[in-house]
Design a protein around this motif. Sequence first.
Motif, short mmCIF file in Angstrom:
data_model
loop_
_atom_site.label_atom_id
_atom_site.label_comp_id
_atom_site.label_asym_id
_atom_site.label_seq_id
_atom_site.Cartn_x
_atom_site.Cartn_y
_atom_site.Cartn_z
N LEU A 50 -5.11 -6.14 5.41
CA LEU A 50 -5.84 -5.84 4.17
C LEU A 50 -6.00 -4.34 4.14
CD1 LEU A 50 -7.44 -6.92 1.73
CD2 LEU A 50 -9.42 -7.11 3.23
N THR A 51 -5.38 -3.68 3.18
CA THR A 51 -5.37 -2.23 3.20
C THR A 51 -5.58 -1.60 1.83
OG1 THR A 51 -4.10 -0.26 3.87
CG2 THR A 51 -2.82 -2.13 3.05
N ASP A 52 -6.33 -0.51 1.85
CA ASP A 52 -6.42 0.36 0.68
C ASP A 52 -5.06 1.06 0.57
OD1 ASP A 52 -7.39 1.84 -1.44
OD2 ASP A 52 -8.71 3.11 -0.24
N ILE A 53 -4.75 1.61 -0.58
CA ILE A 53 -3.48 2.33 -0.72
C ILE A 53 -3.66 3.81 -0.43
CG2 ILE A 53 -1.72 3.06 -2.37
CD1 ILE A 53 -1.78 0.29 -3.55
N VAL A 54 -4.66 4.43 -1.05
CA VAL A 54 -4.85 5.87 -0.91
C VAL A 54 -5.79 6.14 0.27
CG1 VAL A 54 -5.63 7.97 -2.05
CG2 VAL A 54 -4.50 6.18 -3.38
N MET A 55 -5.19 6.64 1.37
CA MET A 55 -5.95 6.94 2.59
C MET A 55 -5.33 8.15 3.27
SD MET A 55 -6.51 3.27 4.50
CE MET A 55 -4.74 2.92 4.57
N PRO A 56 -6.13 8.83 4.10
CA PRO A 56 -5.59 9.96 4.86
C PRO A 56 -4.70 9.48 6.01
CG PRO A 56 -7.88 9.59 5.46
CD PRO A 56 -7.56 8.64 4.33
N GLU A 57 -3.88 10.37 6.51
CA GLU A 57 -3.01 10.19 7.68
C GLU A 57 -1.82 9.28 7.44
OE1 GLU A 57 -4.72 10.15 11.65
OE2 GLU A 57 -6.67 10.46 10.73
N MET A 58 -2.04 8.09 6.90
CA MET A 58 -0.93 7.19 6.52
C MET A 58 -1.45 6.33 5.38
SD MET A 58 1.00 4.14 8.66
CE MET A 58 1.56 5.18 9.99
N ASP A 59 -0.76 6.36 4.24
CA ASP A 59 -1.25 5.56 3.11
C ASP A 59 -0.95 4.07 3.34
OD1 ASP A 59 1.35 4.90 2.13
OD2 ASP A 59 1.38 6.64 0.82
N GLY A 60 -1.57 3.25 2.50
CA GLY A 60 -1.45 1.81 2.66
C GLY A 60 -0.05 1.27 2.45
N ILE A 61 0.73 1.90 1.60
CA ILE A 61 2.09 1.43 1.36
C ILE A 61 2.95 1.65 2.60
CG2 ILE A 61 4.19 1.81 0.00
CD1 ILE A 61 2.28 2.31 -2.42
N GLU A 62 2.83 2.83 3.19
CA GLU A 62 3.58 3.10 4.43
C GLU A 62 3.10 2.17 5.55
OE1 GLU A 62 6.32 4.87 7.03
OE2 GLU A 62 6.19 4.90 4.84
#
Length: 119
Positions: A50-62
């Motif tokens: 379960l992941t947000d998309i916009v995040m620091p270090e590595m985004d949710g899509i990656e």
Amino acid sequence: MNKIILAEDDNDMRRFLAKALENAGYEVVSFDNGLSAYNRLREEPFELLLTDIVMPEMDGIELARRAAELDPDIKIMFITGFAAVALNPDSNTPKEAKVLSKPFHLRDLVNEVQKMLAA
């Protein structure tokens, strides 16, 4: 017990999501960025990311792409205020990924998680 890995950089949102899922009977391991979540995924299997998309270090899509490479059977759900990003066919998101757009009710989240894990 189904294990869920949660990546969400907003502290309050992460706590609310983890608590709701734990109350529904899931084991939740949560992280505030995609890279930390990915490192944990390399150590042990989880049934759902379960992941947000916009995040620091590595985004949710990656993170989702890499999680699917590690475990093709992992279920993936994005939680985001930017649904169009996740649904963009050029983003190479895993095909079976579900998108839950913010804002949403915690009950809706739990229902969607239950459906995905039952499938």
